[in-house]
Design a protein around this motif. Structure first.
Motif, PDB file in Angstrom:
ATOM      1  N   THR A   1       0.858  -1.191   0.000  1.00 29.43           N
ATOM      2  CA  THR A   1       0.000   0.000   0.000  1.00 29.43           C
ATOM      3  C   THR A   1       0.888   1.233   0.000  1.00 29.43           C
ATOM      4  N   PHE A   2       0.493   2.248  -0.764  1.00 33.07           N
ATOM      5  CA  PHE A   2       1.313   3.453  -0.876  1.00 33.07           C
ATOM      6  C   PHE A   2       0.433   4.620  -1.290  1.00 33.07           C
ATOM      7  N   SER A   3       0.965   5.822  -1.164  1.00 31.65           N
ATOM      8  CA  SER A   3       0.204   7.006  -1.580  1.00 31.65           C
ATOM      9  C   SER A   3       1.164   8.114  -1.986  1.00 31.65           C
ATOM     10  N   PHE A   4       0.610   9.177  -2.577  1.00 32.82           N
ATOM     11  CA  PHE A   4       1.391  10.325  -3.026  1.00 32.82           C
ATOM     12  C   PHE A   4       0.833  11.585  -2.379  1.00 32.82           C
ATOM     13  N   MET A   5       1.723  12.407  -1.858  1.00 35.43           N
ATOM     14  CA  MET A   5       1.288  13.598  -1.134  1.00 35.43           C
ATOM     15  C   MET A   5       1.621  14.858  -1.940  1.00 35.43           C
ATOM     16  N   LEU A   6       0.615  15.695  -2.178  1.00 29.95           N
ATOM     17  CA  LEU A   6       0.788  16.875  -3.045  1.00 29.95           C
ATOM     18  C   LEU A   6       1.430  18.071  -2.349  1.00 29.95           C
ATOM     19  N   GLU A   7       1.268  18.190  -1.034  1.00 23.87           N
ATOM     20  CA  GLU A   7       1.786  19.358  -0.326  1.00 23.87           C
ATOM     21  C   GLU A   7       3.318  19.355  -0.352  1.00 23.87           C
ATOM     22  N   SER A   8       3.906  20.556  -0.453  1.00 23.41           N
ATOM     23  CA  SER A   8       5.372  20.669  -0.414  1.00 23.41           C
ATOM     24  C   SER A   8       5.880  20.152   0.924  1.00 23.41           C
ATOM     25  N   PHE A   9       6.785  19.203   0.878  1.00 23.29           N
ATOM     26  CA  PHE A   9       7.215  18.516   2.096  1.00 23.29           C
ATOM     27  C   PHE A   9       8.711  18.683   2.378  1.00 23.29           C
ATOM     28  N   TYR A  10       9.551  18.348   1.412  1.00 21.26           N
ATOM     29  CA  TYR A  10      11.000  18.268   1.661  1.00 21.26           C
ATOM     30  C   TYR A  10      11.750  19.333   0.869  1.00 21.26           C
ATOM     31  N   ASN A  11      12.590  20.084   1.561  1.00 27.87           N
ATOM     32  CA  ASN A  11      13.366  21.154   0.945  1.00 27.87           C
ATOM     33  C   ASN A  11      14.816  20.700   0.833  1.00 27.87           C
ATOM     34  N   LYS A  12      15.217  20.314  -0.372  1.00 26.78           N
ATOM     35  CA  LYS A  12      16.552  19.761  -0.604  1.00 26.78           C
ATOM     36  C   LYS A  12      17.541  20.871  -0.929  1.00 26.78           C
ATOM     37  N   LYS A  13      18.676  20.876  -0.235  1.00 26.07           N
ATOM     38  CA  LYS A  13      19.720  21.872  -0.465  1.00 26.07           C
ATOM     39  C   LYS A  13      20.953  21.180  -1.038  1.00 26.07           C
ATOM     40  N   ASP A  14      21.143  21.264  -2.339  1.00 21.48           N
ATOM     41  CA  ASP A  14      22.309  20.636  -2.960  1.00 21.48           C
ATOM     42  C   ASP A  14      23.546  21.511  -2.794  1.00 21.48           C
ATOM     43  N   ARG A  15      24.671  20.851  -2.502  1.00 20.67           N
ATOM     44  CA  ARG A  15      25.953  21.562  -2.368  1.00 20.67           C
ATOM     45  C   ARG A  15      26.939  21.018  -3.395  1.00 20.67           C
ATOM     46  N   ASP A  16      27.858  21.878  -3.854  1.00 16.34           N
ATOM     47  CA  ASP A  16      28.842  21.470  -4.854  1.00 16.34           C
ATOM     48  C   ASP A  16      29.811  20.414  -4.333  1.00 16.34           C
ATOM     49  N   PHE A  17      30.059  20.390  -3.012  1.00 18.91           N
ATOM     50  CA  PHE A  17      31.059  19.479  -2.469  1.00 18.91           C
ATOM     51  C   PHE A  17      30.443  18.371  -1.618  1.00 18.91           C
ATOM     52  N   SER A  18      29.184  18.044  -1.885  1.00 12.95           N
ATOM     53  CA  SER A  18      28.516  16.975  -1.142  1.00 12.95           C
ATOM     54  C   SER A  18      29.045  15.621  -1.613  1.00 12.95           C
ATOM     55  N   LEU A  19      28.643  14.550  -0.894  1.00 13.28           N
ATOM     56  CA  LEU A  19      29.101  13.198  -1.242  1.00 13.28           C
ATOM     57  C   LEU A  19      28.684  12.804  -2.656  1.00 13.28           C
ATOM     58  N   ASN A  20      27.575  13.338  -3.154  1.00 12.95           N
ATOM     59  CA  ASN A  20      27.098  12.988  -4.494  1.00 12.95           C
ATOM     60  C   ASN A  20      28.087  13.367  -5.586  1.00 12.95           C
ATOM     61  N   HIS A  21      28.986  14.296  -5.274  1.00 13.39           N
ATOM     62  CA  HIS A  21      29.934  14.773  -6.276  1.00 13.39           C
ATOM     63  C   HIS A  21      31.305  14.116  -6.130  1.00 13.39           C
ATOM     64  N   THR A  22      31.427  13.135  -5.250  1.00  9.53           N
ATOM     65  CA  THR A  22      32.700  12.459  -5.023  1.00  9.53           C
ATOM     66  C   THR A  22      33.081  11.615  -6.228  1.00  9.53           C
ATOM     67  N   GLN A  23      34.372  11.649  -6.601  1.00  9.23           N
ATOM     68  CA  GLN A  23      34.880  10.835  -7.696  1.00  9.23           C
ATOM     69  C   GLN A  23      36.099  10.055  -7.208  1.00  9.23           C
ATOM     70  N   GLY A  24      36.570   9.122  -8.051  1.00  7.72           N
ATOM     71  CA  GLY A  24      37.773   8.393  -7.720  1.00  7.72           C
ATOM     72  C   GLY A  24      37.501   6.994  -7.221  1.00  7.72           C
ATOM     73  N   TYR A  25      38.472   6.436  -6.465  1.00  4.21           N
ATOM     74  CA  TYR A  25      38.430   5.038  -6.032  1.00  4.21           C
ATOM     75  C   TYR A  25      37.178   4.725  -5.220  1.00  4.21           C
ATOM     76  N   GLU A  26      36.868   5.576  -4.246  1.00  6.86           N
ATOM     77  CA  GLU A  26      35.741   5.307  -3.354  1.00  6.86           C
ATOM     78  C   GLU A  26      34.423   5.253  -4.120  1.00  6.86           C
ATOM     79  N   ALA A  27      34.253   6.149  -5.077  1.00  3.52           N
ATOM     80  CA  ALA A  27      33.034   6.164  -5.892  1.00  3.52           C
ATOM     81  C   ALA A  27      32.934   4.905  -6.746  1.00  3.52           C
ATOM     82  N   ALA A  28      34.068   4.484  -7.318  1.00  5.58           N
ATOM     83  CA  ALA A  28      34.080   3.274  -8.154  1.00  5.58           C
ATOM     84  C   ALA A  28      33.780   2.033  -7.322  1.00  5.58           C
ATOM     85  N   GLU A  29      34.392   1.947  -6.132  1.00 11.48           N
ATOM     86  CA  GLU A  29      34.158   0.809  -5.251  1.00 11.48           C
ATOM     87  C   GLU A  29      32.688   0.736  -4.834  1.00 11.48           C
TER      88      GLU A  29
END
Length: 218
Positions: A178-206
């Protein structure tokens, strides 16, 4: 923390995970704990990474539903009040897809919610929609999950530092009944240039290789 504590909801349990920080995190957390009895504080004995830290949060939580909030981000005003109404209205679904807003692509999942809001019984329909549109759908913070549902299906994050949400979200979608979808604004995401999502190299490949193995096994 302020965005959560300012919500018009007094049933909230906050579990803070300090992944062996080397700055003033511990001091700041204890200041909040002194003023708020609904906060739990856990400090890892060694740096485990975000996936393992989230698992600690799940295991040490007691609430009926779990929300993942990254340290950069926050909730919109009245988000928890709207969530409580959604849970009651849809008779406590396993998973609730919540609306997020952020500066980078995709800036919101509003259209995904609009397109699927009438579908709350067939996860195959949602999976087909995702495969057709190729909409990015792998961030755990865009889902609210029933804690017992996570425990029952043993849905946890792999112990990697990058991309840990992909397998977690995939299992959510495959196991939810069972699941549902909520229309109201809920989560405010703040992306940063140096966050883990932007990591490259050995650790990212592993991390990517481990993630592929996890998918293959699943």
């Amino acid at each position: 923390l302020e965005s959560i504590l300012n919500q018009k909801c007094n049933k909230t349990e906050i579990v803070l995970i300090d992944d062996l920080s080397t700055d003033n995190t511990q001091v700041i957390c204890h200041k909040y704990i002194e003023k708020n009895h609904n906060i739990k504080f856990l400090r890892n004995s060694k740096n485990l990474g975000v996936g393992a830290s989230r698992n600690e949060g799940i295991k040490n939580s007691e609430g009926k539903y779990i929300i993942f909030v990254d340290s950069d981000d926050g909730l919109f005003p009245n988000a928890l009040q709207a969530l409580e109404q959604e849970i009651k209205k849809k008779k406590e679904p396993d998973v609730i897809v919540v609306k997020y807003e952020k500066d980078t692509f995709p800036q919101t999942n509003h259209h995904l919610i609009i397109d699927n809001i009438e579908n709350d019984k067939n996860s195959e329909t949602l999976i087909n929609y995702l495969n057709k549109t190729k909409f990015p759908f792998a961030d755990c913070w865009s889902f609210v999950c029933k804690r017992n549902f996570i425990y029952k299906n043993q849905i946890y994050f792999p112990k990697i530092r990058i991309g840990e949400s992909e397998i977690f979200v995939s299992k959510l979608i495959c196991f939810m009944e069972t699941f549902s979808f909520m229309l109201e604004s809920f989560y405010n995401k703040k992306d940063r240039d140096f966050s883990l999502n932007h990591t490259q190299g050995y650790e990212a490949a592993e991390s990517t290789l481990i993630l592929l193995l996890e998918f293959f096994i699943f």
